[in-house]
Every structure is written in C-alpha cells, then in structure tokens.
Scaffold this active site. Sequence first.
Site, mmCIF file in Angstrom:
data_model
loop_
_atom_site.group_PDB
_atom_site.id
_atom_site.type_symbol
_atom_site.label_atom_id
_atom_site.label_comp_id
_atom_site.label_asym_id
_atom_site.label_seq_id
_atom_site.Cartn_x
_atom_site.Cartn_y
_atom_site.Cartn_z
ATOM 1 C CB CYS A 138 -1.340 -0.269 1.052
ATOM 2 S SG CYS A 138 -0.240 -0.493 2.318
ATOM 3 C CG HIS A 218 0.089 3.403 5.692
ATOM 4 N ND1 HIS A 218 -0.138 3.689 6.801
ATOM 5 C CD2 HIS A 218 -0.268 3.270 5.028
ATOM 6 C CE1 HIS A 218 -0.049 1.558 6.363
ATOM 7 N NE2 HIS A 218 -0.378 1.901 5.470
HETATM 8 P P1 NAD Z 1 -6.306 -11.065 6.045
HETATM 9 O O1 NAD Z 1 -5.256 -11.679 7.536
HETATM 10 O O2 NAD Z 1 -6.669 -9.490 6.289
HETATM 11 O O3 NAD Z 1 -6.523 -12.004 5.133
HETATM 12 C C1 NAD Z 1 -5.683 -13.132 4.529
HETATM 13 C C2 NAD Z 1 -6.934 -14.423 4.737
HETATM 14 O O4 NAD Z 1 -5.846 -15.526 4.113
HETATM 15 C C3 NAD Z 1 -7.551 -14.520 5.287
HETATM 16 O O5 NAD Z 1 -9.648 -14.888 4.941
HETATM 17 C C4 NAD Z 1 -6.899 -15.711 6.422
HETATM 18 O O6 NAD Z 1 -7.969 -16.869 6.325
HETATM 19 C C5 NAD Z 1 -6.893 -16.312 4.750
HETATM 20 N N1 NAD Z 1 -5.587 -17.526 4.751
HETATM 21 C C6 NAD Z 1 -4.510 -17.824 5.978
HETATM 22 N N2 NAD Z 1 -3.734 -18.722 5.536
HETATM 23 C C7 NAD Z 1 -4.641 -18.722 4.554
HETATM 24 C C8 NAD Z 1 -3.697 -19.670 3.043
HETATM 25 N N3 NAD Z 1 -2.501 -20.899 4.039
HETATM 26 N N4 NAD Z 1 -4.149 -20.392 2.162
HETATM 27 C C9 NAD Z 1 -5.143 -19.229 1.669
HETATM 28 N N5 NAD Z 1 -6.335 -18.191 2.915
HETATM 29 C C10 NAD Z 1 -5.326 -18.318 3.537
HETATM 30 O O7 NAD Z 1 -5.323 -10.499 5.844
HETATM 31 P P2 NAD Z 1 -4.064 -8.769 4.454
HETATM 32 O O8 NAD Z 1 -4.052 -7.613 5.457
HETATM 33 O O9 NAD Z 1 -5.855 -8.951 3.131
HETATM 34 O O10 NAD Z 1 -2.818 -9.346 3.470
HETATM 35 C C11 NAD Z 1 -3.268 -9.963 2.329
HETATM 36 C C12 NAD Z 1 -1.246 -9.634 1.543
HETATM 37 O O11 NAD Z 1 -1.856 -8.274 1.411
HETATM 38 C C13 NAD Z 1 -0.266 -9.763 2.732
HETATM 39 O O12 NAD Z 1 0.615 -9.990 1.776
HETATM 40 C C14 NAD Z 1 0.044 -7.924 3.226
HETATM 41 O O13 NAD Z 1 0.604 -7.920 3.263
HETATM 42 C C15 NAD Z 1 -0.605 -7.371 1.503
HETATM 43 N N6 NAD Z 1 -1.090 -5.855 1.862
HETATM 44 C C16 NAD Z 1 -2.151 -6.082 3.017
HETATM 45 C C17 NAD Z 1 -2.354 -4.174 2.946
HETATM 46 C C18 NAD Z 1 -3.208 -4.298 4.220
HETATM 47 O O14 NAD Z 1 -3.311 -2.980 4.714
HETATM 48 N N7 NAD Z 1 -4.322 -4.748 5.162
HETATM 49 C C19 NAD Z 1 -2.061 -4.012 2.390
HETATM 50 C C20 NAD Z 1 -1.330 -4.289 1.250
HETATM 51 C C21 NAD Z 1 -1.009 -5.205 0.997
#
Ligand code: NAD
Length: 360
Positions: A138, A218
């Site tokens: 992000c 942010h």
């Molecule tokens: P999150 O924890 O909100 O969601 C993760 C999802 O994956 C959940 O639904 C969980 O049940 C599922 N999960 C967990 N283990 C799993 C597996 N082995 N196989 C399949 N599904 C599985 O995470 P998020 O915040 O959506 O982050 C996801 C990615 O995006 C990360 O790489 C994070 O760094 C990136 N990201 C997050 C943000 C943010 O602010 N949240 C912003 C940009 C990028």
Amino acid sequence: MLRVGINGFGTIGKRVADAVRAQPDMTVAGVAKRTPDYEAEIARDRGYSLFAAAETTPFTAAGIDVAGQVRQLVAASDVVVDATPAGVGERNRALYEELETPAIYQGGEDASVAPVSFNARANYDEAVGADAVRVVSCNTTGLSRVLAPLEERYGIEKVRATLVRRGGDPSQTGRGPINDTLPDPVSIPSHHAPDVKTVFPELSIDTMGMKVPATLMHTHAINLTLRATPTAEDVRDLLTAEGRLLVIPERLGIDGAGKLKEYTRDAGRPRGDVWENCIWAESLTVEPLSDGRADCYLFQAIHQEADVVPENVDAIRAIAGLADGPESVERTDEALGIGCGLAGIEPDTTAPARDAASDD
Ligand code: NAD
C-alpha cells in the site's frame, strides 16, 4: 471472460474479488479461505464459490458449504490472485507453478517471489505476459503513483519521505501501538525505499517509517528535489490530471483521515474505500533552488485497505495480456467508479496555489 481465482479472502482478497466481479472482461472463479469465520460467511452470501485452503471439515462443521480445496480452484482459474497473509504466498508458489497458473502476489511477500514488482502507472508493460507479478505494498503503491508523473515531467533528483503508518487495520484488533508513536523501523532507510526501487530502480530515495495508534489510513510527508522549477500550481495541475490521485481542495475542510473516510462513506463508496492517493492541495509547495532545481513538498493520505485493489485488477490484465496499460486503467477505473462519487472535486481555482515565497 478471464477466470480469476482469489486465494485468501481477508482485507485485500475480499476487495479484489468484488473489484474483479465488477469488471466487464473477467469473472471470479472462486475464493479460498483457511478459516470459517465471518468473512467466509460474506463469501457465501455474495455468491462466491468458496474453497478450503486446508481441511474442509471446519467449514462443513460451521454449516458453510465449500466447493472443494484450493488446488481445484487454482486448476480452474486462468489467473490466481494470492491475498494470503505475508509469507504464505511464497509457500503457495509451488502449487501455482505446478498447475501453470499465472499468479499475482501482494506486497507482504519478498520481492523475489515474482520477476516483476508492479504498479500500473509506473511499469505496467513489464508485467505483460509474465508468469508472476507482485503488486507492491500500500505504501509503495502510494509513493509510486505520485512519483511516476513527477519523474516523467520534471525528473527527480532525490526523494525523502516520512511514512506515518497506521498501527493496524480496523479488523486487526491485536495490533498496536495503542499509546505510543514508534519510529518503525528505527534504522534508516526503512524497507520502503528499497521497495520503491523495485519499481523505479534508478530513483534516489530515502524513507523513514513510523507507526502510530490509528487504523484508518497512512499519512506520507514527502519532500523531493526536482530537476526543474515548476510552480506549485504546475505541480498541482499535473497531479490533478492523474485519475488515481485525488487533490483535495482546501474548501472541503478535510483535515485528516477521519473526515476523508467519512466523505467517502457519505459518497457511497463500498466499505468507504479510498482507492486514490489523497493529496492535500494546500500542502503542495515548491521552493526554487538557485541552480534550476526545486524542492517540492506534499502531504498525502493512503487508504491501506484499498489502494492496491485497482492495481491488482490491472496486474491481472497485464499478466493475461488483455489490454495495454492505459486501456486497463481506464477500464478498471470506470468499472469501480474511481473518480466518481468524489468527482465534484475540481482544482480549487478560488484559492491561489501557495509557493514557498507566500508560505508563512
Ligand atoms: P488478512 O489477514 O486480512 O487476510 C488473509 C486471508 O487469507 C484470510 O482470509 C485468511 O483466512 C486467509 N488465509 C490464511 N492462511 C491461508 C492459507 N494458507 N491459504 C489461503 N488462505 C489463507 O490479510 P491482508 O491484510 O488481506 O493481507 C494480504 C496480503 O496483502 C499480505 O501480503 C499483506 O502484506 C498485503 N497487503 C495488506 C494491506 C493491508 O493494509 N491490509 C495492504 C496492502 C497489501
């Protein structure tokens, strides 16, 4: 219609699924989740085919039907978007490679997970036809979007950015700090500068990171040295012309992330999402230097849950070769309504752009 599987249906995955569903040239093949929690119920209620990332038993025990296991979803998809927690994407890589399904990873993964680190505005073409792409985080997305037009128009000699980061997303109840302001990391540069260089390898950039007790957005304080001397108004016009940059006029009285989020909720954005960088118009300041260069300053807010979502949609088109960059961005923005709802925001011509000379 391109069939897109989404592995991981959390903060990012559920938004990407809804964004894919809104596109005219792609469809959601299904979504995969590990835990049968409230988001699994949302997947079911929205009519997505739900696949289990591990065992199906916990889902059936919770009364949630699953269509199968993640392997079947990946096999049935033309492209898979991995939106699992940071580090899990790397572990899923072998499955995507075995089934020869092109994969899009998120910014929580190390850059080595894919040959291309992607931002639609900066390097769309590098992802065309790739086997795997990483959509940068992000913060890196927010920086890339604002730096690309400035680099193209004026040339950037040096970027110095301080990133005041939210401690956690609203749903991340275990994160903090709850009563502190942390240099994070304490060492300089923070990991963001090298990450931006995965998109702009030649750019000179230093970043300092902080974490604060906030969940909404942010805030970036950016200072960059340009290889030209535009006026603040020139810079404002340049940035205002970018579809994914929202230059907030002073007259709206938006003083921070709280009002920004309220504004987007009032405007009817899904989940109150702010897909665009939000740049405060009155923060745009240009201070000419003596030798044809200029220092430029701005504040921007980045909605961490949302800004990478349109980038994921564009990465899908790039990897599948469905469109060139400008076509994809236009299609994505039109389908999502980027620029709509908030379209009343025009450059504020009543307030003169402030440059350093008039700044108090
Ligand atoms: P999150 O924890 O909100 O969601 C993760 C999802 O994956 C959940 O639904 C969980 O049940 C599922 N999960 C967990 N283990 C799993 C597996 N082995 N196989 C399949 N599904 C599985 O995470 P998020 O915040 O959506 O982050 C996801 C990615 O995006 C990360 O790489 C994070 O760094 C990136 N990201 C997050 C943000 C943010 O602010 N949240 C912003 C940009 C990028």
